[in-house]
Design a protein around this motif. Structure first.
Motif, PDB file in Angstrom:
ATOM      1  N   ALA A  18       0.829  -1.216   0.000  1.00 60.10           N
ATOM      2  CA  ALA A  18       0.000   0.000   0.000  1.00 60.10           C
ATOM      3  C   ALA A  18       0.861   1.263   0.000  1.00 60.10           C
ATOM      4  O   ALA A  18       0.492   2.273  -0.593  1.00 60.10           O
ATOM      5  N   ARG A  19       2.000   1.187   0.623  1.00 58.90           N
ATOM      6  CA  ARG A  19       2.894   2.352   0.665  1.00 58.90           C
ATOM      7  C   ARG A  19       3.716   2.508  -0.602  1.00 58.90           C
ATOM      8  O   ARG A  19       4.120   3.617  -0.931  1.00 58.90           O
ATOM      9  N   ARG A  20       3.986   1.393  -1.296  1.00 62.25           N
ATOM     10  CA  ARG A  20       4.978   1.425  -2.364  1.00 62.25           C
ATOM     11  C   ARG A  20       4.463   1.107  -3.764  1.00 62.25           C
ATOM     12  O   ARG A  20       5.208   1.273  -4.727  1.00 62.25           O
ATOM     13  N   ALA A  21       3.247   0.638  -3.894  1.00 64.34           N
ATOM     14  CA  ALA A  21       2.746   0.194  -5.199  1.00 64.34           C
ATOM     15  C   ALA A  21       2.699   1.337  -6.205  1.00 64.34           C
ATOM     16  O   ALA A  21       2.259   2.447  -5.891  1.00 64.34           O
ATOM     17  N   THR A  22       3.154   1.036  -7.396  1.00 65.32           N
ATOM     18  CA  THR A  22       3.081   1.986  -8.503  1.00 65.32           C
ATOM     19  C   THR A  22       1.769   1.762  -9.254  1.00 65.32           C
ATOM     20  O   THR A  22       1.062   0.779  -9.025  1.00 65.32           O
ATOM     21  N   ASP A  23       1.485   2.660 -10.176  1.00 59.02           N
ATOM     22  CA  ASP A  23       0.303   2.489 -11.018  1.00 59.02           C
ATOM     23  C   ASP A  23       0.399   1.170 -11.797  1.00 59.02           C
ATOM     24  O   ASP A  23      -0.606   0.487 -11.992  1.00 59.02           O
ATOM     25  N   GLU A  24       1.600   0.827 -12.219  1.00 58.25           N
ATOM     26  CA  GLU A  24       1.806  -0.424 -12.948  1.00 58.25           C
ATOM     27  C   GLU A  24       1.502  -1.635 -12.065  1.00 58.25           C
ATOM     28  O   GLU A  24       0.877  -2.605 -12.525  1.00 58.25           O
ATOM     29  N   ASP A  25       1.932  -1.590 -10.810  1.00 61.18           N
ATOM     30  CA  ASP A  25       1.635  -2.670  -9.875  1.00 61.18           C
ATOM     31  C   ASP A  25       0.130  -2.829  -9.687  1.00 61.18           C
ATOM     32  O   ASP A  25      -0.403  -3.946  -9.692  1.00 61.18           O
ATOM     33  N   ILE A  26      -0.539  -1.718  -9.508  1.00 64.26           N
ATOM     34  CA  ILE A  26      -1.993  -1.744  -9.292  1.00 64.26           C
ATOM     35  C   ILE A  26      -2.699  -2.277 -10.532  1.00 64.26           C
ATOM     36  O   ILE A  26      -3.633  -3.081 -10.426  1.00 64.26           O
ATOM     37  N   ALA A  27      -2.230  -1.879 -11.703  1.00 64.37           N
ATOM     38  CA  ALA A  27      -2.821  -2.393 -12.951  1.00 64.37           C
ATOM     39  C   ALA A  27      -2.662  -3.907 -13.038  1.00 64.37           C
ATOM     40  O   ALA A  27      -3.586  -4.610 -13.484  1.00 64.37           O
ATOM     41  N   ALA A  28      -1.521  -4.424 -12.618  1.00 58.60           N
ATOM     42  CA  ALA A  28      -1.307  -5.883 -12.633  1.00 58.60           C
ATOM     43  C   ALA A  28      -2.278  -6.572 -11.682  1.00 58.60           C
ATOM     44  O   ALA A  28      -2.872  -7.607 -12.024  1.00 58.60           O
ATOM     45  N   MET A  29      -2.462  -6.011 -10.494  1.00 55.85           N
ATOM     46  CA  MET A  29      -3.406  -6.600  -9.537  1.00 55.85           C
ATOM     47  C   MET A  29      -4.828  -6.567 -10.093  1.00 55.85           C
ATOM     48  O   MET A  29      -5.569  -7.552  -9.977  1.00 55.85           O
ATOM     49  N   GLU A  30      -5.194  -5.445 -10.696  1.00 56.29           N
ATOM     50  CA  GLU A  30      -6.531  -5.337 -11.290  1.00 56.29           C
ATOM     51  C   GLU A  30      -6.717  -6.375 -12.398  1.00 56.29           C
ATOM     52  O   GLU A  30      -7.794  -6.968 -12.521  1.00 56.29           O
ATOM     53  N   ASP A  31      -5.668  -6.582 -13.189  1.00 53.77           N
ATOM     54  CA  ASP A  31      -5.743  -7.569 -14.265  1.00 53.77           C
ATOM     55  C   ASP A  31      -5.981  -8.968 -13.704  1.00 53.77           C
ATOM     56  O   ASP A  31      -6.814  -9.721 -14.226  1.00 53.77           O
ATOM     57  N   TRP A  32      -5.266  -9.318 -12.631  1.00 54.46           N
ATOM     58  CA  TRP A  32      -5.471 -10.644 -12.038  1.00 54.46           C
ATOM     59  C   TRP A  32      -6.875 -10.788 -11.466  1.00 54.46           C
ATOM     60  O   TRP A  32      -7.476 -11.860 -11.542  1.00 54.46           O
ATOM     61  N   LEU A  33      -7.415  -9.704 -10.907  1.00 53.90           N
ATOM     62  CA  LEU A  33      -8.787  -9.783 -10.395  1.00 53.90           C
ATOM     63  C   LEU A  33      -9.785  -9.933 -11.533  1.00 53.90           C
ATOM     64  O   LEU A  33     -10.782 -10.657 -11.402  1.00 53.90           O
ATOM     65  N   HIS A  99     -10.966  -7.750  -3.276  1.00 55.01           N
ATOM     66  CA  HIS A  99     -11.320  -6.370  -3.624  1.00 55.01           C
ATOM     67  C   HIS A  99     -10.965  -5.348  -2.533  1.00 55.01           C
ATOM     68  O   HIS A  99     -10.381  -4.308  -2.851  1.00 55.01           O
ATOM     69  N   PRO A 100     -11.282  -5.606  -1.253  1.00 52.55           N
ATOM     70  CA  PRO A 100     -10.895  -4.626  -0.225  1.00 52.55           C
ATOM     71  C   PRO A 100      -9.378  -4.471  -0.089  1.00 52.55           C
ATOM     72  O   PRO A 100      -8.891  -3.379   0.221  1.00 52.55           O
ATOM     73  N   ILE A 101      -8.644  -5.549  -0.335  1.00 51.61           N
ATOM     74  CA  ILE A 101      -7.179  -5.462  -0.278  1.00 51.61           C
ATOM     75  C   ILE A 101      -6.690  -4.526  -1.373  1.00 51.61           C
ATOM     76  O   ILE A 101      -5.897  -3.614  -1.115  1.00 51.61           O
ATOM     77  N   LEU A 102      -7.179  -4.738  -2.579  1.00 53.65           N
ATOM     78  CA  LEU A 102      -6.773  -3.887  -3.697  1.00 53.65           C
ATOM     79  C   LEU A 102      -7.185  -2.437  -3.463  1.00 53.65           C
ATOM     80  O   LEU A 102      -6.396  -1.519  -3.720  1.00 53.65           O
ATOM     81  N   GLU A 103      -8.383  -2.218  -2.981  1.00 51.70           N
ATOM     82  CA  GLU A 103      -8.841  -0.838  -2.726  1.00 51.70           C
ATOM     83  C   GLU A 103      -7.938  -0.134  -1.715  1.00 51.70           C
ATOM     84  O   GLU A 103      -7.588   1.029  -1.894  1.00 51.70           O
ATOM     85  N   ALA A 104      -7.560  -0.844  -0.671  1.00 53.25           N
ATOM     86  CA  ALA A 104      -6.678  -0.248   0.337  1.00 53.25           C
ATOM     87  C   ALA A 104      -5.314   0.064  -0.263  1.00 53.25           C
ATOM     88  O   ALA A 104      -4.727   1.130   0.019  1.00 53.25           O
ATOM     89  N   ILE A 105      -4.800  -0.830  -1.093  1.00 50.72           N
ATOM     90  CA  ILE A 105      -3.510  -0.579  -1.741  1.00 50.72           C
ATOM     91  C   ILE A 105      -3.627   0.625  -2.676  1.00 50.72           C
ATOM     92  O   ILE A 105      -2.753   1.501  -2.684  1.00 50.72           O
ATOM     93  N   LYS A 106      -4.699   0.688  -3.451  1.00 49.83           N
ATOM     94  CA  LYS A 106      -4.910   1.825  -4.363  1.00 49.83           C
ATOM     95  C   LYS A 106      -4.985   3.143  -3.589  1.00 49.83           C
ATOM     96  O   LYS A 106      -4.510   4.168  -4.060  1.00 49.83           O
ATOM     97  N   ASN A 107      -5.582   3.089  -2.405  1.00 47.46           N
ATOM     98  CA  ASN A 107      -5.747   4.295  -1.586  1.00 47.46           C
ATOM     99  C   ASN A 107      -4.518   4.614  -0.733  1.00 47.46           C
ATOM    100  O   ASN A 107      -4.548   5.549   0.061  1.00 47.46           O
ATOM    101  N   LYS A 108      -3.460   3.788  -0.899  1.00 48.01           N
ATOM    102  CA  LYS A 108      -2.219   3.985  -0.134  1.00 48.01           C
ATOM    103  C   LYS A 108      -2.458   3.928   1.370  1.00 48.01           C
ATOM    104  O   LYS A 108      -1.780   4.573   2.161  1.00 48.01           O
ATOM    105  N   ASP A 109      -3.448   3.121   1.770  1.00 51.90           N
ATOM    106  CA  ASP A 109      -3.824   2.985   3.174  1.00 51.90           C
ATOM    107  C   ASP A 109      -3.234   1.685   3.717  1.00 51.90           C
ATOM    108  O   ASP A 109      -3.826   0.607   3.602  1.00 51.90           O
ATOM    109  N   SER A 110      -2.048   1.799   4.297  1.00 49.77           N
ATOM    110  CA  SER A 110      -1.335   0.599   4.727  1.00 49.77           C
ATOM    111  C   SER A 110      -2.056  -0.142   5.856  1.00 49.77           C
ATOM    112  O   SER A 110      -2.048  -1.377   5.895  1.00 49.77           O
ATOM    113  N   GLU A 111      -2.674   0.582   6.758  1.00 45.75           N
ATOM    114  CA  GLU A 111      -3.398  -0.063   7.854  1.00 45.75           C
ATOM    115  C   GLU A 111      -4.607  -0.834   7.331  1.00 45.75           C
ATOM    116  O   GLU A 111      -4.853  -1.974   7.728  1.00 45.75           O
TER     117      GLU A 111
END
Length: 135
Positions: A18-33, A99-111
């Motif tokens: 959540a602290r370090r993911a790039t847009d590319e990382d998030i796109a990869a996660m979205e693709d797997w979902l 989905h909630p894991i990805l949303e938290a990562i997208k929102n940079k919310d580590s907690e």
């Protein structure tokens, strides 16, 4: 044992992602979902897609040791994924937990990422127990 290891490692991994993911990382996660959703709709098992989603989270930490650790224990973790996915509604419930894991990562919310992953792994444990009870 594999589930205990996952419960120790993966919430923290999600927190770091959540602290370090790039847009590319998030796109990869979205693709797997997306791939998971297609297979769930088709009634197919999503063990590989589930594994790849979690691996994408590990890569998003930008910590090479974490990535190598996840690679090294991949086969040992496969069984927990397989059993949880094969439980009744396991694929759908796993996808819903991602989905909630990805949303938290997208929102940079580590907690929130930590908590979402911990909750997901609790659900995985329930699915495994359900699967084992059927056997």
């Amino acid at each position: 044992e594999p589930l205990e290891v996952r419960q120790i490692l993966e919430p923290k991994i999600a927190s770091l992602a959540a602290r370090r993911a790039t847009d590319e990382d998030i796109a990869a996660m979205e693709d797997w979902l997306r791939r998971q959703a297609q297979k769930v709709e088709a009634g197919e098992l999503i063990v590989q897609e589930d594994s790849e989603f979690h691996y994408a989270i590990a890569r998003a930490t930008k910590n090479g040791i974490i990535v190598k650790l996840i690679e090294a224990i991949h086969d040992m973790l496969w069984e927990t994924r397989e059993k949880s996915i094969m439980a009744s509604e396991g694929g759908r419930r796993s996808l819903e937990g991602h989905h909630p894991i990805l949303e938290a990562i997208k929102n940079k919310d580590s907690e929130a990422a930590y908590e979402a992953m911990a909750k997901h792994l609790g659900e995985v444990e329930d699915l495994i127990l359900s699967y084992m009870d059927r056997k």
